[in-house]
Design a protein around this motif. Structure first.
Motif, PDB file in Angstrom:
ATOM      1  N   MET A  31      -6.744 -17.848  59.383  1.00 45.59           N
ATOM      2  CA  MET A  31      -7.536 -18.819  58.628  1.00 45.59           C
ATOM      3  C   MET A  31      -8.739 -19.283  59.439  1.00 45.59           C
ATOM      4  SD  MET A  31      -4.837 -21.073  56.334  1.00 45.59           S
ATOM      5  CE  MET A  31      -3.889 -21.733  57.696  1.00 45.59           C
ATOM      6  N   THR A  32      -8.533 -19.517  60.726  1.00 45.99           N
ATOM      7  CA  THR A  32      -9.640 -19.928  61.601  1.00 45.99           C
ATOM      8  C   THR A  32     -10.696 -18.829  61.674  1.00 45.99           C
ATOM      9  OG1 THR A  32      -8.176 -21.335  62.892  1.00 45.99           O
ATOM     10  CG2 THR A  32     -10.231 -20.654  63.947  1.00 45.99           C
ATOM     11  N   ALA A  33     -10.263 -17.590  61.812  1.00 45.47           N
ATOM     12  CA  ALA A  33     -11.193 -16.463  61.917  1.00 45.47           C
ATOM     13  C   ALA A  33     -11.935 -16.208  60.602  1.00 45.47           C
ATOM     14  CB  ALA A  33     -10.448 -15.206  62.354  1.00 45.47           C
ATOM     15  N   ASN A  72      -4.681 -19.025  46.777  1.00 53.47           N
ATOM     16  CA  ASN A  72      -4.504 -19.693  45.488  1.00 53.47           C
ATOM     17  C   ASN A  72      -5.371 -20.942  45.454  1.00 53.47           C
ATOM     18  OD1 ASN A  72      -2.294 -18.212  44.063  1.00 53.47           O
ATOM     19  ND2 ASN A  72      -1.257 -18.631  45.985  1.00 53.47           N
ATOM     20  N   THR A  73      -6.139 -21.099  44.397  1.00 53.18           N
ATOM     21  CA  THR A  73      -6.972 -22.277  44.218  1.00 53.18           C
ATOM     22  C   THR A  73      -6.213 -23.270  43.347  1.00 53.18           C
ATOM     23  OG1 THR A  73      -8.943 -20.896  44.323  1.00 53.18           O
ATOM     24  CG2 THR A  73      -9.204 -23.103  43.390  1.00 53.18           C
ATOM     25  N   VAL A  74      -5.997 -24.477  43.882  1.00 53.39           N
ATOM     26  CA  VAL A  74      -5.232 -25.505  43.188  1.00 53.39           C
ATOM     27  C   VAL A  74      -6.144 -26.722  43.011  1.00 53.39           C
ATOM     28  CG1 VAL A  74      -3.101 -26.838  43.177  1.00 53.39           C
ATOM     29  CG2 VAL A  74      -3.170 -24.649  44.397  1.00 53.39           C
ATOM     30  N   LYS A  75      -6.367 -27.108  41.770  1.00 54.27           N
ATOM     31  CA  LYS A  75      -7.233 -28.248  41.477  1.00 54.27           C
ATOM     32  C   LYS A  75      -6.545 -29.571  41.820  1.00 54.27           C
ATOM     33  CE  LYS A  75     -10.884 -26.301  39.718  1.00 54.27           C
ATOM     34  NZ  LYS A  75     -12.118 -26.347  40.474  1.00 54.27           N
ATOM     35  N   VAL A  93      -2.555 -24.134  54.347  1.00 58.28           N
ATOM     36  CA  VAL A  93      -3.682 -24.746  53.647  1.00 58.28           C
ATOM     37  C   VAL A  93      -4.961 -24.260  54.320  1.00 58.28           C
ATOM     38  CG1 VAL A  93      -4.846 -26.906  53.052  1.00 58.28           C
ATOM     39  CG2 VAL A  93      -2.350 -26.730  52.907  1.00 58.28           C
ATOM     40  N   TYR A  94      -5.706 -23.442  53.606  1.00 57.05           N
ATOM     41  CA  TYR A  94      -6.989 -22.943  54.108  1.00 57.05           C
ATOM     42  C   TYR A  94      -8.024 -24.065  54.065  1.00 57.05           C
ATOM     43  CZ  TYR A  94     -11.204 -20.117  54.532  1.00 57.05           C
ATOM     44  OH  TYR A  94     -12.407 -19.601  54.933  1.00 57.05           O
ATOM     45  N   SER A  95      -8.058 -24.791  52.933  1.00 54.25           N
ATOM     46  CA  SER A  95      -8.923 -25.968  52.825  1.00 54.25           C
ATOM     47  C   SER A  95      -8.342 -26.904  51.779  1.00 54.25           C
ATOM     48  CB  SER A  95     -10.347 -25.562  52.437  1.00 54.25           C
ATOM     49  OG  SER A  95     -10.367 -24.985  51.142  1.00 54.25           O
ATOM     50  N   GLY A  96      -8.509 -28.199  51.999  1.00 54.16           N
ATOM     51  CA  GLY A  96      -8.015 -29.188  51.070  1.00 54.16           C
ATOM     52  C   GLY A  96      -6.788 -29.911  51.604  1.00 54.16           C
ATOM     53  N   SER A  97      -5.994 -30.468  50.688  1.00 55.14           N
ATOM     54  CA  SER A  97      -4.768 -31.153  51.113  1.00 55.14           C
ATOM     55  C   SER A  97      -3.744 -31.151  49.985  1.00 55.14           C
ATOM     56  CB  SER A  97      -5.058 -32.575  51.582  1.00 55.14           C
ATOM     57  OG  SER A  97      -5.545 -33.364  50.523  1.00 55.14           O
ATOM     58  N   ILE A  98      -2.487 -31.022  50.395  1.00 53.46           N
ATOM     59  CA  ILE A  98      -1.372 -31.029  49.451  1.00 53.46           C
ATOM     60  C   ILE A  98      -0.240 -31.878  50.011  1.00 53.46           C
ATOM     61  CG2 ILE A  98      -1.878 -28.756  48.458  1.00 53.46           C
ATOM     62  CD1 ILE A  98       0.384 -27.595  50.242  1.00 53.46           C
ATOM     63  N   THR A 149      -7.866 -27.612  46.515  1.00 50.06           N
ATOM     64  CA  THR A 149      -7.260 -26.998  47.693  1.00 50.06           C
ATOM     65  C   THR A 149      -7.157 -25.493  47.526  1.00 50.06           C
ATOM     66  OG1 THR A 149      -5.956 -29.008  48.075  1.00 50.06           O
ATOM     67  CG2 THR A 149      -5.175 -27.003  49.139  1.00 50.06           C
ATOM     68  N   THR A 150      -7.367 -24.789  48.629  1.00 53.25           N
ATOM     69  CA  THR A 150      -7.088 -23.358  48.681  1.00 53.25           C
ATOM     70  C   THR A 150      -5.893 -23.161  49.596  1.00 53.25           C
ATOM     71  OG1 THR A 150      -9.405 -22.778  48.333  1.00 53.25           O
ATOM     72  CG2 THR A 150      -7.983 -21.069  49.262  1.00 53.25           C
ATOM     73  N   VAL A 151      -4.833 -22.597  49.022  1.00 49.97           N
ATOM     74  CA  VAL A 151      -3.594 -22.349  49.747  1.00 49.97           C
ATOM     75  C   VAL A 151      -3.515 -20.853  50.029  1.00 49.97           C
ATOM     76  CG1 VAL A 151      -1.071 -22.474  49.617  1.00 49.97           C
ATOM     77  CG2 VAL A 151      -2.455 -24.288  48.613  1.00 49.97           C
ATOM     78  N   MET A 152      -3.101 -20.508  51.229  1.00 49.16           N
ATOM     79  CA  MET A 152      -2.912 -19.111  51.608  1.00 49.16           C
ATOM     80  C   MET A 152      -1.412 -18.859  51.716  1.00 49.16           C
ATOM     81  SD  MET A 152      -4.618 -17.253  54.882  1.00 49.16           S
ATOM     82  CE  MET A 152      -4.644 -15.493  55.062  1.00 49.16           C
ATOM     83  N   ASN A 153      -0.947 -17.776  51.099  1.00 51.45           N
ATOM     84  CA  ASN A 153       0.474 -17.441  51.106  1.00 51.45           C
ATOM     85  C   ASN A 153       0.687 -16.035  51.652  1.00 51.45           C
ATOM     86  OD1 ASN A 153      -0.193 -19.071  48.501  1.00 51.45           O
ATOM     87  ND2 ASN A 153       1.881 -19.612  49.012  1.00 51.45           N
TER      88      ASN A 153
END
Length: 188
Positions: A31-33, A72-75, A93-98, A149-153
C-alpha cells in the motif's frame, strides 16, 4: 512498476498461504509503495471492475483462481453486514477509515441457522492499517465506513457461493447467494 509492487505482494501471499502476519506486513509495504504510483493515475486504469453486493466498486489488482488482491470502494456511512466468506482474509485500509469488527464462533455449527458468536475485535482502521482474519469458522467480520474508504483485500481462494449473514444479538444467521445482501442490512 505497478505490476512489480503487486506481484511482490502476491509472491509473499502465495508463500504464506494467502494470510497471516507476514502477508499483512507485505500488504502494508504494498500500500505504501502504490501511493506514489497511483497518485497521478486512476486505479481504474490499472485494474478491472468486479461487481460487489456491498461496495460502490470492486477493482481486481490480481487474480489467478487461487489468490485475489482487490480494492473495494466503500462510501461513507455504508455498513457491510456481519458475514463470512468461508476462508481467511487479509484486510487493509488503503485510504479512509472504517470501524471493523471480527468475531469468534463459539458453537460447533451443528444447528442450522444458529450461531453463538463473541466479539473478538472492534477497532478503528485508517490509512495503512491491516487486519488478519483467521480461518473458518472464525472468519466472521463486518464494517462501517466512517468516510469514503478504499479497502484492500487479499483473498486466498475462491469465495463461497453462499454467504452466511450473522445477527450476533439474536444468535442466528441467514444464508444468501454470494452477490446479494440481507434486505434489513444485516445484524450490525
Amino acid at each position: 512498476m505497478y505490476d512489480d509492487v503487486v506481484l511482490a505482494l502476491v509472491d509473499v501471499a502465495k508463500k504464506h498461504g494467502g494470510y497471516g502476519d507476514a502477508v499483512a506486513e507485505a500488504m502494508q509495504t504494498c500500500m505504501t509503495a502504490l501511493r506514489p504510483i497511483l497518485a497521478d493515475e486512476d486505479p481504474a486504469l490499472v485494474t478491472y471492475f468486479r461487481k460487489s453486493a456491498h461496495t460502490e466498486g470492486s477493482r481486481v489488482l490480481y487474480y489467478d483462481g487461487s489468490l485475489g488482491v482487490v480494492f473495494n470502494t466503500v462510501k461513507s456511512g455504508t455498513i457491510i453486514p456481519i458475514h463470512n466468506h468461508g476462508l481467511p482474509e487479509v484486510v487493509g485500509v488503503y485510504s479512509g477509515s472504517i470501524l471493523y469488527r471480527t468475531y469468534n464462533r463459539l458453537d460447533n455449527g451443528d444447528i442450522p441457522n444458529v450461531a453463538q458468536l463473541s466479539l473478538r475485535e472492534e477497532r478503528l482502521m485508517t490509512d495503512g492499517d491491516v487486519s488478519v482474519l483467521p480461518e473458518p469458522p472464525h472468519d466472521i467480520h463486518g464494517l462501517r465506513a466512517l468516510k469514503d474508504t478504499t479497502v484492500m483485500n487479499i483473498i486466498p481462494g475462491a469465495l463461497q457461493p453462499i454467504r452466511q449473514y450473522y445477527y450476533p444479538s439474536e444468535s442466528v444467521y441467514i444464508e444468501l447467494p454470494a452477490g446479494t445482501k440481507p434486505a434489513d442490512g444485516g445484524g450490525w
